[in-house]
Design a protein around this motif. Structure first.
Motif, mmCIF file in Angstrom:
data_model
loop_
_atom_site.group_PDB
_atom_site.id
_atom_site.type_symbol
_atom_site.label_atom_id
_atom_site.label_comp_id
_atom_site.label_asym_id
_atom_site.label_seq_id
_atom_site.Cartn_x
_atom_site.Cartn_y
_atom_site.Cartn_z
ATOM 1 N N ASP A 128 33.949 36.723 23.324
ATOM 2 C CA ASP A 128 34.961 37.687 22.894
ATOM 3 C C ASP A 128 34.520 39.132 23.095
ATOM 4 O OD1 ASP A 128 36.791 35.705 21.981
ATOM 5 O OD2 ASP A 128 35.572 35.457 20.177
ATOM 6 N N LYS A 129 33.349 39.335 23.733
ATOM 7 C CA LYS A 129 32.800 40.692 23.843
ATOM 8 C C LYS A 129 32.335 41.029 25.253
ATOM 9 C CE LYS A 129 30.377 42.146 20.344
ATOM 10 N NZ LYS A 129 29.226 42.267 19.420
ATOM 11 N N VAL A 130 32.692 40.191 26.228
ATOM 12 C CA VAL A 130 32.328 40.442 27.619
ATOM 13 C C VAL A 130 33.582 40.841 28.384
ATOM 14 C CG1 VAL A 130 31.424 39.405 29.731
ATOM 15 C CG2 VAL A 130 30.348 38.909 27.551
ATOM 16 N N LEU A 131 33.457 41.844 29.263
ATOM 17 C CA LEU A 131 34.604 42.486 29.891
ATOM 18 C C LEU A 131 34.481 42.520 31.406
ATOM 19 C CD1 LEU A 131 34.392 45.632 27.591
ATOM 20 C CD2 LEU A 131 35.849 43.642 27.166
ATOM 21 N N PHE A 132 35.586 42.254 32.081
ATOM 22 C CA PHE A 132 35.641 42.423 33.526
ATOM 23 C C PHE A 132 35.540 43.894 33.891
ATOM 24 C CE2 PHE A 132 39.017 43.222 36.931
ATOM 25 C CZ PHE A 132 38.122 43.182 37.986
ATOM 26 N N GLY A 133 34.638 44.202 34.820
ATOM 27 C CA GLY A 133 34.535 45.526 35.404
ATOM 28 C C GLY A 133 33.990 45.373 36.810
ATOM 29 N N SER A 134 34.451 46.214 37.721
ATOM 30 C CA SER A 134 34.012 46.066 39.111
ATOM 31 C C SER A 134 33.003 47.118 39.537
ATOM 32 C CB SER A 134 35.226 46.131 40.044
ATOM 33 O OG SER A 134 35.808 47.426 40.008
ATOM 34 N N ASP A 135 33.142 48.354 39.033
ATOM 35 C CA ASP A 135 32.418 49.525 39.528
ATOM 36 C C ASP A 135 33.060 50.027 40.821
ATOM 37 O OD1 ASP A 135 30.568 51.486 39.010
ATOM 38 O OD2 ASP A 135 28.841 50.399 39.762
ATOM 39 N N PHE A 136 34.350 49.725 41.002
ATOM 40 C CA PHE A 136 35.069 50.179 42.185
ATOM 41 C C PHE A 136 34.915 51.695 42.343
ATOM 42 C CE2 PHE A 136 38.941 51.456 44.458
ATOM 43 C CZ PHE A 136 38.859 50.619 45.560
ATOM 44 N N PRO A 137 34.681 52.190 43.573
ATOM 45 C CA PRO A 137 34.878 51.532 44.859
ATOM 46 C C PRO A 137 33.643 50.855 45.470
ATOM 47 C CG PRO A 137 34.584 53.866 45.227
ATOM 48 C CD PRO A 137 34.536 53.660 43.727
ATOM 49 N N VAL A 138 32.510 50.833 44.769
ATOM 50 C CA VAL A 138 31.343 50.226 45.411
ATOM 51 C C VAL A 138 31.444 48.708 45.472
ATOM 52 C CG1 VAL A 138 29.796 52.154 44.900
ATOM 53 C CG2 VAL A 138 30.004 50.276 43.264
ATOM 54 N N MET B 2 38.702 38.491 31.687
ATOM 55 C CA MET B 2 39.509 39.217 32.666
ATOM 56 C C MET B 2 40.484 40.213 32.036
ATOM 57 S SD MET B 2 38.227 38.232 35.444
ATOM 58 C CE MET B 2 39.331 39.238 36.425
ATOM 59 N N LYS B 3 40.993 39.907 30.832
ATOM 60 C CA LYS B 3 42.020 40.786 30.271
ATOM 61 C C LYS B 3 42.013 40.877 28.755
ATOM 62 C CE LYS B 3 46.486 39.572 30.405
ATOM 63 N NZ LYS B 3 47.882 39.377 30.891
ATOM 64 N N ASP B 4 41.941 39.751 28.068
ATOM 65 C CA ASP B 4 42.226 39.736 26.636
ATOM 66 C C ASP B 4 41.243 40.558 25.813
ATOM 67 O OD1 ASP B 4 44.260 38.061 27.411
ATOM 68 O OD2 ASP B 4 43.322 36.229 26.641
ATOM 69 N N ASN B 5 39.952 40.469 26.126
ATOM 70 C CA ASN B 5 38.961 41.211 25.347
ATOM 71 C C ASN B 5 39.155 42.714 25.494
ATOM 72 O OD1 ASN B 5 37.833 38.772 24.586
ATOM 73 N ND2 ASN B 5 36.138 38.863 26.039
ATOM 74 N N ASN C 178 51.910 41.649 29.958
ATOM 75 C CA ASN C 178 52.488 40.483 30.622
ATOM 76 C C ASN C 178 52.656 40.695 32.121
ATOM 77 O OD1 ASN C 178 52.799 38.949 28.220
ATOM 78 N ND2 ASN C 178 54.636 40.115 27.721
ATOM 79 N N ALA C 179 52.578 41.960 32.547
ATOM 80 C CA ALA C 179 52.799 42.276 33.964
ATOM 81 C C ALA C 179 51.502 42.412 34.748
ATOM 82 C CB ALA C 179 53.614 43.566 34.087
ATOM 83 N N ILE C 180 50.359 42.343 34.066
ATOM 84 C CA ILE C 180 49.083 42.499 34.763
ATOM 85 C C ILE C 180 48.241 41.236 34.597
ATOM 86 C CG2 ILE C 180 49.045 45.004 34.542
ATOM 87 C CD1 ILE C 180 46.992 44.628 32.256
ATOM 88 N N THR C 181 47.356 41.023 35.551
ATOM 89 C CA THR C 181 46.493 39.847 35.540
ATOM 90 C C THR C 181 45.100 40.142 35.029
ATOM 91 O OG1 THR C 181 45.808 40.255 37.831
ATOM 92 C CG2 THR C 181 47.736 38.837 37.486
ATOM 93 N N ALA C 182 44.710 41.434 35.018
ATOM 94 C CA ALA C 182 43.337 41.778 34.636
ATOM 95 C C ALA C 182 43.255 43.245 34.257
ATOM 96 C CB ALA C 182 42.375 41.482 35.792
ATOM 97 N N ILE C 183 42.193 43.583 33.512
ATOM 98 C CA ILE C 183 41.889 44.972 33.176
ATOM 99 C C ILE C 183 40.464 45.252 33.645
ATOM 100 C CG2 ILE C 183 41.628 46.701 31.363
ATOM 101 C CD1 ILE C 183 43.569 44.983 29.663
#
Length: 292
Positions: free
Chosen positions: A246-256, A280-283, A7-12
């Motif tokens: 239901d099977k796609v996930l947020f990822g950045s590849d940070f720091p690039v 962004m988060k639930d999956n 509940n305290a985060i917006t994304a994973i």
């Protein structure tokens, strides 16, 4: 140590890299410059685990963190070590989820290390980079590692598609792209049907193969890291909105790529409103067993 409060985060962000140990200065050399040039960011920043924790905490996000062990190809031990990544992530467990990386060429020693990292250091998954580790994911020599991961019901994350490592350098820095075709991971999904697998990145030039594997195998997911969403192929957006929502996930590849840039470009895509929070988060929360 505290856990992640969903509940305290917006994304994973399921794909971030640790490039520096707290006990060492930034590494000098061409690799950071080559990667930075490939992504158009200049020399690539190098973050420690505590620095990553602070970065993501400021943005009210959680992140999966890892290094890459490619000792069979480079001759160098991973810096920071898996143990450092895991133990320091545990000190920042409100925002960080530690994965480990073990080069399959380590053989039986690597299998023992994997078990110790799970049982004594609390890692939650393993990152494989077939191109920098020089192996096909379905090579049976890697199966003892997968057996340990599957036994503990953890996640195996595989780099797929082209890579920025070695890009533009003589001979591509010795990197062979063939190892990262998602179809090789289809065999792994068959032989380890209960082991969750993440296909990292839009899998250029094998995007359709990745979509086929993820729609066919229940435990195969796709993370969207390493590319700005404005360059996503149309079929990836289509499947994100439908069969793979239901099977796609947020990822950045940070720091690039920064999460801010990624999210800004993702906001420009025609993604259904009920699908956005899943990506962004639930999956990821469900896959990683976070929350109740």
């Amino acid at each position: 140590m505290t856990g992640i409060d969903l509940n305290a985060i917006t994304a994973i962000d399921v794909h971030t890299h640790v490039h520096r140990s707290v006990s060492a200065p930034p590494r000098e050399g061409s690799e950071a410059d080559d990667m930075g040039a490939y992504f158009g960011i200049g020399s690539m920043p190098q973050y420690t685990v505590p620095e990553l924790a602070a970065y993501y905490r400021e943005r009210t996000m959680a992140a999966v963190v890892f290094g890459v062990d490619s000792i069979s190809q480079t001759g160098d031990e991973m810096v920071p070590t898996n143990e450092e990544v895991a133990d320091q992530a545990a000190e920042h467990a409100d925002v960080l989820i530690p994965f480990a990386s073990i080069d399959p060429a380590r053989g039986a020693a690597g299998v023992r290390q994997a078990r110790k990292l799970i049982e004594e250091h609390g890692v939650r998954g393993f990152k494989f980079h077939p191109q920098t580790q020089g192996f096909f994911p379905n090579d049976r020599s890697a199966y003892p590692l997968y057996e340990v991961i599957a036994e503990h019901q953890l996640v195996a994350l595989f780099h797929t598609g082209q890579t920025g490592v070695g890009a533009g350098t003589r001979g591509g820095g010795g990197i062979r792209l063939k190892y990262a075709n998602p179809m090789h991971i289809d065999d792994v999904a068959v032989d380890f049907p209960d082991m969750p697998i993440i296909l990292a990145h839009p899998s250029f030039p094998w995007q359709d193969e990745a979509l086929a594997v993820a729609t066919h195998k229940p435990q195969v997911y796709i993370d969207l890291s390493g590319w700005s969403p404005k360059y996503f192929p149309p079929q990836l957006v289509q499947y994100t909105n439908s069969l793979l929502q239901d099977k796609v996930l947020f990822g950045s590849d940070f720091p690039v790529i920064t999460p801010e840039r990624w999210i800004k470009d993702f906001d420009g895509l025609s993604i259904k409103e009920h699908v956005r929070p899943k990506v962004m988060k639930d999956n990821a929360a469900r896959l990683l067993g976070l929350g109740g």
